[in-house]
Design a protein around this motif. Structure first.
Motif: not given
Length: 159
Positions: A105-113, A148-159
């Motif tokens: 999922x992180x691989x196919x996500x754009x940087x800052x996606x 019990x249900x968690x909604x969690x948000x990530x932003x992909x860091x740049x390499x």
């Protein structure tokens, strides 16, 4: 996938939480394509646009601006149970599966996606799941009657 496709939901299931279950910006994928009739007579349809396995996504690096990752969260469920039909079930190698799923999922996500991750911790604690990725969440929210249900948000860091 068209140029307008900016969102990936690789474990769409029956698209339960989507307001627009046919959002044209979204590619809905799942490993399952099946129909069920629940005990109350309602239809439950898992009909992805594309059959895919979240552990090995068939897309280029950085192809999406938003990924919604809502993998199965059950390690046990009856073979013919409505829970299994509705949510799917994890394999016995669920730690490896989910680790690969996060990586893909992180691989196919754009940087800052942005990656939105949904997890129900009835059988497996969210802390065990978050340990399967090196990406750190920004924020999250618990929901449901028992939270019990968690909604969690990530932003992909740049390499």
């Amino acid at each position: 996938m068209t140029a307008a496709t900016k969102i990936l939901d690789p474990c769409c299931g029956s698209r339960m939480f989507w307001f627009d279950k046919d959002d044209q910006r979204t590619l809905f994928g799942d490993i399952r394509d099946e129909q069920h009739v629940l005990c109350d007579g309602r239809a439950l349809n898992v009909e992805p646009n594309v059959i895919m396995d979240f552990r090995s996504l068939p897309f280029e690096d950085g192809a999406f601006k938003l990924v919604v990752f809502d993998p199965p969260h059950l390690t046990r469920a009856g073979r013919d149970s409505w829970l299994r039909a509705k949510y799917g079930i994890l394999t016995s190698d669920w730690r490896d599966d989910l680790s690969k799923g996060f990586a893909e999922c992180f691989r196919v996500l754009a940087t800052d996606g942005v990656l939105i991750f949904k997890w129900n911790e009835t059988q497996v604690k969210v802390s065990e799941i978050l340990a399967l990725t090196d990406q750190r969440p920004l924020f999250g929210h618990k929901s449901g009657k028992r939270e019990k249900t968690h909604w969690i948000t990530f932003m992909k860091r740049g390499e």
